[in-house]
Scaffold this motif. Structure first.
Motif, PDB file in Angstrom:
ATOM      1  N   SER A   1      41.527  42.349  49.324  1.00 56.59           N
ATOM      2  CA  SER A   1      42.716  43.168  49.070  1.00 56.59           C
ATOM      3  C   SER A   1      43.062  44.000  50.313  1.00 56.59           C
ATOM      4  CB  SER A   1      42.466  44.080  47.866  1.00 56.59           C
ATOM      5  OG  SER A   1      43.544  44.966  47.681  1.00 56.59           O
TER       6      SER A   1
ATOM      7  N   GLN B   1      36.918  40.462  46.079  1.00 58.80           N
ATOM      8  CA  GLN B   1      38.267  40.873  45.686  1.00 58.80           C
ATOM      9  C   GLN B   1      38.670  42.175  46.365  1.00 58.80           C
ATOM     10  OE1 GLN B   1      35.933  39.890  43.364  1.00 58.80           O
ATOM     11  NE2 GLN B   1      36.818  37.897  42.910  1.00 58.80           N
ATOM     12  N   ALA B   2      37.777  43.150  46.358  1.00 53.73           N
ATOM     13  CA  ALA B   2      38.076  44.438  46.993  1.00 53.73           C
ATOM     14  C   ALA B   2      38.264  44.265  48.501  1.00 53.73           C
ATOM     15  CB  ALA B   2      36.956  45.438  46.711  1.00 53.73           C
ATOM     16  N   TRP B   3      37.383  43.480  49.126  1.00 53.57           N
ATOM     17  CA  TRP B   3      37.459  43.286  50.567  1.00 53.57           C
ATOM     18  C   TRP B   3      38.741  42.553  50.945  1.00 53.57           C
ATOM     19  CZ3 TRP B   3      37.967  40.438  54.854  1.00 53.57           C
ATOM     20  CH2 TRP B   3      37.501  41.003  56.041  1.00 53.57           C
TER      21      TRP B   3
ATOM     22  N   GLU C   1      27.761  39.277  50.441  1.00 53.55           N
ATOM     23  CA  GLU C   1      28.613  39.717  49.336  1.00 53.55           C
ATOM     24  C   GLU C   1      30.050  39.215  49.442  1.00 53.55           C
ATOM     25  OE1 GLU C   1      28.435  43.955  48.747  1.00 53.55           O
ATOM     26  OE2 GLU C   1      26.245  43.932  48.599  1.00 53.55           O
ATOM     27  N   VAL C   2      30.513  38.925  50.660  1.00 52.29           N
ATOM     28  CA  VAL C   2      31.923  38.554  50.828  1.00 52.29           C
ATOM     29  C   VAL C   2      32.084  37.222  51.553  1.00 52.29           C
ATOM     30  CG1 VAL C   2      34.162  39.246  51.767  1.00 52.29           C
ATOM     31  CG2 VAL C   2      32.639  40.969  50.808  1.00 52.29           C
TER      32      VAL C   2
ATOM     33  N   TYR D   1      32.508  47.176  56.154  1.00 52.43           N
ATOM     34  CA  TYR D   1      31.951  46.866  54.839  1.00 52.43           C
ATOM     35  C   TYR D   1      32.752  47.616  53.786  1.00 52.43           C
ATOM     36  CZ  TYR D   1      28.911  46.626  50.825  1.00 52.43           C
ATOM     37  OH  TYR D   1      28.439  46.415  49.556  1.00 52.43           O
ATOM     38  N   VAL D   2      33.123  46.922  52.725  1.00 55.18           N
ATOM     39  CA  VAL D   2      33.819  47.531  51.596  1.00 55.18           C
ATOM     40  C   VAL D   2      33.061  47.129  50.339  1.00 55.18           C
ATOM     41  CG1 VAL D   2      35.971  47.594  50.264  1.00 55.18           C
ATOM     42  CG2 VAL D   2      36.057  47.396  52.757  1.00 55.18           C
ATOM     43  N   ALA D   3      32.635  48.118  49.561  1.00 56.64           N
ATOM     44  CA  ALA D   3      31.928  47.821  48.311  1.00 56.64           C
ATOM     45  C   ALA D   3      32.894  47.197  47.313  1.00 56.64           C
ATOM     46  CB  ALA D   3      31.333  49.103  47.737  1.00 56.64           C
ATOM     47  N   GLY D   4      32.376  46.362  46.436  1.00 57.07           N
ATOM     48  CA  GLY D   4      33.213  45.807  45.380  1.00 57.07           C
ATOM     49  C   GLY D   4      33.386  44.303  45.457  1.00 57.07           C
ATOM     50  N   GLY D   5      32.715  43.662  46.384  1.00 64.19           N
ATOM     51  CA  GLY D   5      32.760  42.208  46.450  1.00 64.19           C
ATOM     52  C   GLY D   5      33.998  41.659  47.122  1.00 64.19           C
TER      53      GLY D   5
END
Length: 155
Positions: free
Chosen positions: A146, A142-144, A62-63, A136-140
């Motif tokens: 940030s 951009q969220a990670w 995802e990232v 792990y940070v949800a949101g793809g």
């Protein structure tokens, strides 16, 4: 025949573009430290169970394998993979190094990413200044990214 050549050309071009987007993940902390100091970039220490940890695999998909992350990583950090596999073999040197860093940074779960700044003393001892960690940070991407940017701004 022209269709086959066209398909072969497109396939090779696509593979070439993907190869150019590959990131260098170091496994030797000594080499990564030297690069980090030379390039004045923090190290990105990725603690993972590459062949068994579902969240680690998900974070990579995802990232870490996205164009946004690849561009950011090349500009911002020195990547280090500290793997704790169950099936894949590692040298004793790598196992020892990874275990020592896991203990030093008190990593309790996977995935964990620590951002550290490396310095060397006059007698060539390496000091790691921990900037912060995430997982792990949800949101793809951009969220990670940030969250990652907020951590490395402390540098």
């Amino acid at each position: 025949m022209k269709k086959i050549l066209a398909i072969a050309f497109l396939t090779l071009t696509s593979m070439s573009m993907q190869a150019q987007e590959e990131l260098t993940w170091h496994t030797d902390m000594s080499k990564a430290t030297d690069i980090s100091i030379k390039e004045n970039k923090p190290m990105f220490l990725f603690f993972t169970g590459s062949d068994w940890c579902g969240w680690c695999i998900r974070l990579q998909k995802e990232v870490f394998k996205t164009p946004e992350f690849i561009k950011w990583a090349k500009e911002s950090v020195v990547l280090v993979e500290l793997d704790f596999p169950r099936k894949n073999n590692q040298t004793e040197t790598v196992k020892t190094q990874n275990a020592q860093l896991q203990q030093q940074l008190q990593v309790r779960g996977y995935p964990t990413v620590w951002f550290v700044e490396a310095t060397k003393t006059a007698d060539a001892k390496v000091n790691l200044n921990a900037l912060g960690s995430t997982g792990y940070v949800a949101g793809g991407p951009q969220a990670w990214l940030s969250g990652a940017n907020q951590i490395i701004k402390k540098k």
